[in-house]
Design a protein around this motif. Structure first.
Motif, mmCIF file in Angstrom:
data_model
loop_
_atom_site.group_PDB
_atom_site.id
_atom_site.type_symbol
_atom_site.label_atom_id
_atom_site.label_comp_id
_atom_site.label_asym_id
_atom_site.label_seq_id
_atom_site.Cartn_x
_atom_site.Cartn_y
_atom_site.Cartn_z
ATOM 1 N N ARG A 139 0.565 6.108 0.021
ATOM 2 C CA ARG A 139 -0.109 5.648 -1.199
ATOM 3 C C ARG A 139 -1.224 6.627 -1.604
ATOM 4 O O ARG A 139 -1.335 7.033 -2.754
ATOM 5 C CB ARG A 139 -0.696 4.257 -0.968
ATOM 6 C CG ARG A 139 -1.360 3.633 -2.194
ATOM 7 C CD ARG A 139 -2.180 2.406 -1.804
ATOM 8 N NE ARG A 139 -1.416 1.503 -0.971
ATOM 9 C CZ ARG A 139 -0.584 0.573 -1.444
ATOM 10 N NH1 ARG A 139 -0.411 0.466 -2.752
ATOM 11 N NH2 ARG A 139 0.057 -0.221 -0.612
ATOM 12 N N ALA A 199 7.519 3.165 -5.397
ATOM 13 C CA ALA A 199 7.752 2.368 -4.190
ATOM 14 C C ALA A 199 8.877 1.367 -4.389
ATOM 15 O O ALA A 199 9.730 1.180 -3.502
ATOM 16 C CB ALA A 199 6.462 1.662 -3.781
ATOM 17 N N GLU A 200 8.909 0.739 -5.541
ATOM 18 C CA GLU A 200 9.924 -0.272 -5.821
ATOM 19 C C GLU A 200 11.301 0.364 -6.030
ATOM 20 O O GLU A 200 12.305 -0.116 -5.514
ATOM 21 C CB GLU A 200 9.521 -1.080 -7.065
ATOM 22 C CG GLU A 200 8.304 -1.966 -6.845
ATOM 23 C CD GLU A 200 7.834 -2.641 -8.129
ATOM 24 O OE1 GLU A 200 8.519 -2.476 -9.174
ATOM 25 O OE2 GLU A 200 6.780 -3.311 -8.100
ATOM 26 N N ARG A 253 3.390 2.470 -7.813
ATOM 27 C CA ARG A 253 4.025 1.164 -7.582
ATOM 28 C C ARG A 253 5.509 1.221 -7.981
ATOM 29 O O ARG A 253 6.380 0.706 -7.282
ATOM 30 C CB ARG A 253 3.300 0.059 -8.357
ATOM 31 C CG ARG A 253 1.961 -0.340 -7.768
ATOM 32 C CD ARG A 253 1.491 -1.659 -8.362
ATOM 33 N NE ARG A 253 1.271 -1.546 -9.802
ATOM 34 C CZ ARG A 253 0.117 -1.205 -10.357
ATOM 35 N NH1 ARG A 253 -0.932 -0.931 -9.594
ATOM 36 N NH2 ARG A 253 -0.018 -1.148 -11.668
ATOM 37 N N GLU A 254 5.783 1.856 -9.104
ATOM 38 C CA GLU A 254 7.169 1.976 -9.564
ATOM 39 C C GLU A 254 8.000 2.822 -8.606
ATOM 40 O O GLU A 254 9.167 2.513 -8.327
ATOM 41 C CB GLU A 254 7.195 2.594 -10.971
ATOM 42 C CG GLU A 254 6.654 1.668 -12.041
ATOM 43 C CD GLU A 254 6.605 2.341 -13.404
ATOM 44 O OE1 GLU A 254 7.108 3.473 -13.518
ATOM 45 O OE2 GLU A 254 6.068 1.720 -14.349
ATOM 46 N N LYS A 269 -1.636 4.990 -10.486
ATOM 47 C CA LYS A 269 -1.396 3.815 -9.649
ATOM 48 C C LYS A 269 -0.125 3.072 -10.049
ATOM 49 O O LYS A 269 0.670 2.670 -9.195
ATOM 50 C CB LYS A 269 -2.594 2.860 -9.716
ATOM 51 C CG LYS A 269 -3.818 3.336 -8.955
ATOM 52 C CD LYS A 269 -4.922 2.293 -8.995
ATOM 53 C CE LYS A 269 -6.136 2.765 -8.195
ATOM 54 N NZ LYS A 269 -7.242 1.761 -8.233
ATOM 55 N N ASN A 270 0.066 2.874 -11.352
ATOM 56 C CA ASN A 270 1.257 2.145 -11.804
ATOM 57 C C ASN A 270 2.527 2.945 -11.523
ATOM 58 O O ASN A 270 3.589 2.388 -11.213
ATOM 59 C CB ASN A 270 1.149 1.803 -13.290
ATOM 60 C CG ASN A 270 1.127 3.041 -14.184
ATOM 61 O OD1 ASN A 270 0.379 3.990 -13.920
ATOM 62 N ND2 ASN A 270 1.924 3.025 -15.244
#
Length: 267
Positions: free
Chosen positions: A213, A229-230, A226-227, A222-223
């Motif tokens: 991270r 990681a998903e 997150r994307e 940051k967003n």
């Protein structure tokens, strides 16, 4: 073999004398008569003599002057073979598709890998290489600290085919050896992007024990993290050195798509 012509240990020279090993090594790759085959550290020609039976375009690279002279004498008049006296690290490989079958000098293993699987990644097709066990193991570590190793796995499929007995060499090495098979992959991106890819990985691995991270924050928002990681099943709490090759590729491609040029890592 006369004592004065024994391989010099500090150069990593250990001649392959096991005919079964030589046959097995050559059989790992597909060789057609018009394939260009490079034999690195050809030595006394124990592997070379079998290669010229399969290909009409064999290049034997040997840096040792006495061994070079031996090869010239042994293969005099053989038009299937070109013998080059050169340190392989300085040899300019022709910009054409080529394959490699070699018992490489143990002392320059990492340099040879960089030349084959990075510098000449566009032209290197496949290889069967005998090398020391320890550097071979480093290619398959779960935590990868060397950005070049990630590049190798990105462009090539690497497999250890067999462990080799010291008795297969003259003189017998004090370390274990293996047979490594290398096959070119269908690349996820153009190989011309390799320098940018290496730069991206090197930048991320400057502090290898950072959580993924935190490392990704150096390039992505940051967003976007997150994307990532998903989409690519990335454990953001694991160390950055734990990323799998496919995840490195996906992060790089995502960077090319969503991160402006001025914010990307520079050489």
């Amino acid at each position: 073999m006369p004592k004065k012509k024994r391989p010099v240990r500090y150069t990593g020279q250990h001649f392959t004398i096991d005919k079964h090993l030589i046959t097995d090594t050559i059989s790992q790759i597909q060789i057609n008569p018009n394939d260009t085959i490079i034999n690195i550290g050809a030595g006394k020609g124990f592997i070379t003599v079998h290669l010229v039976k399969s290909s009409n375009k064999v290049i034997a690279v040997e840096n040792d002057y006495k061994l070079y002279k031996h090869l010239r004498k042994r293969f005099v008049g053989d038009k299937r073979l070109r013998i080059v006296r050169e340190d392989f690290r300085k040899y300019l490989i022709p910009k054409i598709p080529f394959k490699v079958v070699s018992n490489i000098p143990f002392g320059i293993t990492s340099d040879i890998f960089k030349i084959l699987m990075f510098k000449n990644a566009a032209f290197f097709q496949e290889g069967a290489i005998i090398l020391q066990l320890e550097p071979a193991r480093k290619l398959f570590s779960k935590k990868v600290y060397n950005p070049f190793v990630i590049c190798y796995h990105t462009f090539f499929d690497l497999r250890i085919m067999d462990e080799i007995s010291p008795e297969s060499f003259l003189p017998p090495p004090t370390v274990k050896s293996v047979l490594l098979k290398i096959t070119k992959k269908q690349p996820a991106f153009d190989v011309n992007y390799k320098e940018k890819y290496l730069c991206f990985i090197s930048y991320m691995l400057k502090r290898p024990h950072l959580p993924t991270r935190t490392a990704l924050k150096k390039v992505f928002r940051k967003n976007q993290i997150r994307e990532l990681a998903e989409k690519f099943n990335i454990d953001l709490n694991a160390e950055i050195v734990c990323l799998e090759t496919s995840q490195w590729v996906n992060c790089f491609l995502e960077m090319l798509e969503v991160v402006p040029e001025k914010y990307r890592p520079k050489n």
